[in-house]
Design a protein around this motif. Structure first.
Motif, PDB file in Angstrom:
ATOM      1  N   ASP A  39       0.859  -1.260  -0.102  1.00 54.73           N
ATOM      2  CA  ASP A  39      -0.067  -0.005   0.015  1.00 54.73           C
ATOM      3  C   ASP A  39       0.824   1.573   0.067  1.00 54.73           C
ATOM      4  OD1 ASP A  39       1.030  -0.233   2.750  1.00 54.73           O
ATOM      5  OD2 ASP A  39      -0.791   0.558   3.528  1.00 54.73           O
ATOM      6  N   GLU A  40       2.035   1.063  -0.359  1.00 57.97           N
ATOM      7  CA  GLU A  40       2.961   2.340  -0.224  1.00 57.97           C
ATOM      8  C   GLU A  40       3.469   2.722  -1.384  1.00 57.97           C
ATOM      9  OE1 GLU A  40       5.606   2.259   3.815  1.00 57.97           O
ATOM     10  OE2 GLU A  40       6.142   0.702   2.093  1.00 57.97           O
ATOM     11  N   LEU A  41       3.646   4.229  -1.292  1.00 56.48           N
ATOM     12  CA  LEU A  41       4.279   4.841  -2.808  1.00 56.48           C
ATOM     13  C   LEU A  41       5.339   5.732  -2.642  1.00 56.48           C
ATOM     14  CD1 LEU A  41       0.683   6.266  -4.243  1.00 56.48           C
ATOM     15  CD2 LEU A  41       2.059   4.167  -5.227  1.00 56.48           C
ATOM     16  N   ILE A  42       6.350   5.770  -3.359  1.00 58.45           N
ATOM     17  CA  ILE A  42       7.297   6.555  -3.356  1.00 58.45           C
ATOM     18  C   ILE A  42       6.937   7.844  -3.310  1.00 58.45           C
ATOM     19  CG2 ILE A  42       9.646   7.142  -4.255  1.00 58.45           C
ATOM     20  CD1 ILE A  42       9.962   4.166  -4.867  1.00 58.45           C
ATOM     21  N   ARG A  43       7.175   8.853  -2.508  1.00 60.80           N
ATOM     22  CA  ARG A  43       6.946  10.299  -2.716  1.00 60.80           C
ATOM     23  C   ARG A  43       8.033  11.116  -2.865  1.00 60.80           C
ATOM     24  NH1 ARG A  43       2.973  13.974   1.089  1.00 60.80           N
ATOM     25  NH2 ARG A  43       2.832  15.764  -0.203  1.00 60.80           N
ATOM     26  N   ALA A  44       9.368  10.955  -2.585  1.00 59.71           N
ATOM     27  CA  ALA A  44      10.552  11.546  -2.889  1.00 59.71           C
ATOM     28  C   ALA A  44      11.693  10.875  -2.310  1.00 59.71           C
ATOM     29  CB  ALA A  44      10.415  13.010  -1.994  1.00 59.71           C
ATOM     30  N   VAL A  45      12.825  11.167  -2.643  1.00 63.01           N
ATOM     31  CA  VAL A  45      14.000  10.837  -2.017  1.00 63.01           C
ATOM     32  C   VAL A  45      14.980  12.098  -1.844  1.00 63.01           C
ATOM     33  CG1 VAL A  45      15.295  11.114  -4.412  1.00 63.01           C
ATOM     34  CG2 VAL A  45      16.275   9.415  -2.804  1.00 63.01           C
ATOM     35  N   ARG A  46      15.446  11.957  -0.391  1.00 65.19           N
ATOM     36  CA  ARG A  46      16.435  12.875   0.079  1.00 65.19           C
ATOM     37  C   ARG A  46      17.930  12.431  -0.061  1.00 65.19           C
ATOM     38  NH1 ARG A  46      13.249  13.676   5.864  1.00 65.19           N
ATOM     39  NH2 ARG A  46      10.981  13.773   4.956  1.00 65.19           N
ATOM     40  N   VAL A  47      18.390  13.452  -0.890  1.00 68.45           N
ATOM     41  CA  VAL A  47      19.801  13.220  -1.272  1.00 68.45           C
ATOM     42  C   VAL A  47      20.633  14.312  -0.748  1.00 68.45           C
ATOM     43  CG1 VAL A  47      21.349  12.964  -2.998  1.00 68.45           C
ATOM     44  CG2 VAL A  47      19.169  12.384  -3.340  1.00 68.45           C
ATOM     45  N   PRO A  48      21.572  14.024   0.424  1.00 71.20           N
ATOM     46  CA  PRO A  48      22.564  15.012   1.020  1.00 71.20           C
ATOM     47  C   PRO A  48      23.146  15.871   0.067  1.00 71.20           C
ATOM     48  CG  PRO A  48      22.630  12.620   2.285  1.00 71.20           C
ATOM     49  CD  PRO A  48      21.766  12.460   0.703  1.00 71.20           C
TER      50      PRO A  48
END
Length: 309
Positions: free
Chosen positions: A162-171
């Motif tokens: 039931d999950e979706l990828i919303r974003a990726v946090r890249v340092p």
């Protein structure tokens, strides 16, 4: 085949909760190929193209932690190349190698992560940069997944149904980063193998990423530990002197040894190991030369070299 077309992120999460079998569709550069060749016929598609904030990128973080770029799942590769090559040099370089301009204008990191193909161009750069994936469900909210824990098998990831990828946090890069890819031609090609390396002077770490040379994207951890040890022992972070040739060779050998490639139509396992050894030597030379020239300073202000031309 059912076609679900939510207008907001909350509607998308509700739709995914109600239809866990629905396959997310954004750029469509993977799923549409599979459908067109009749390799896959999902019962439902979940079209995310009406959700504008998936195409946004923002700089976030505060004084208590290192800054990062929050890259929406549908931010096109072309946007990363044009606007994020300073703070995210390795990801921008990898994005520049993706297919054709048309596909770079459609595809994004979220699709690469969702498909989880070991040959995905973004994966080595995300591993080297120590990225974090933002996954979300209607029931449990946001879950932050370190990139090291995201890949679970060949074309499999840790997302719940039931999950979706919303974003990726890249340092934001605090040192030089590089990406290299071997293919049978310069464009419109799946990587035979790929490699990324990132120097992290603030913490004294080295991180790597290997693509298309193992069942999942992987890091060369022994190579990272070895090089970080050499840099600390030689006080190379402070002196910025030349790296011992023996250390460069050992680093390259350890990178090659971290792979577990197969023979396929694009190349043999032996060739992939050889190519990784060459790419590791070259990319290490590039990032270290850049660091010695002083380009390891000022990355957090978005002034990193990371050219994508």
């Amino acid at each position: 085949m059912d076609f679900l077309r939510p207008a907001t992120w909350d509607e998308a999460l509700a739709a995914k909760a109600g239809r866990p079998d629905a396959v997310p569709l954004s750029g469509g550069t993977d799923i549409m190929v599979e459908i067109n060749f009749d390799h896959r016929r999902p019962d439902a598609l979940l079209d995310l193209n009406r959700i504008a904030d998936l195409r946004e990128h923002t700089r976030e973080g505060d004084g208590s932690g290192a800054p990062y770029i929050r890259v929406g799942a549908a931010v096109p590769y072309s946007t990363i190349v044009e606007h994020l090559h300073g703070p995210l040099p390795a990801l921008a370089l990898a994005s520049h190698t993706v297919a054709s301009p048309q596909i770079r204008n459609r595809g994004g990191v979220g699709g690469n992560l969702g498909t989880a193909s070991p040959a995905g161009d973004a994966h080595p750069a995300l591993l080297a940069a120590d990225a974090v994936v933002e996954a979300e469900s209607a029931e449990r909210g946001v879950r932050l997944v370190p990139i090291d824990d995201f890949y679970t098998g060949v074309k499999r990831n840790c997302l719940a149904p039931d999950e979706l990828i919303r974003a990726v946090r890249v340092p934001v890069a605090d040192g030089p980063q590089q990406f290299s890819k071997v293919g049978t031609r310069n464009a419109m090609v799946i990587a035979v193998c790929a490699f990324s390396v990132a120097l992290h002077p603030r913490s004294g770490r080295v991180r790597t990423g290997i693509g298309s040379a193992a069942p999942t994207p992987v890091r060369a951890r022994a190579a990272e530990d070895f090089l970080a040890g050499v840099l600390a022992e030689e006080r190379a972070w402070q002196r910025r002197g030349a790296l011992p040739p023996s250390a460069v060779r050992e680093f390259a050998d350890l990178v090659s040894g971290a792979a577990s490639p197969i023979d396929d139509v694009r190349g043999t396992g032996d060739y992939r190991r050889h190519a990784l050894r060459v790419m590791a030597r070259r990319t290490l030379a590039w990032v270290w030369d850049e660091y010695r020239d002083g380009h390891g300073d000022g990355y957090e202000d978005g002034e990193g070299a990371g050219a994508c031309a």
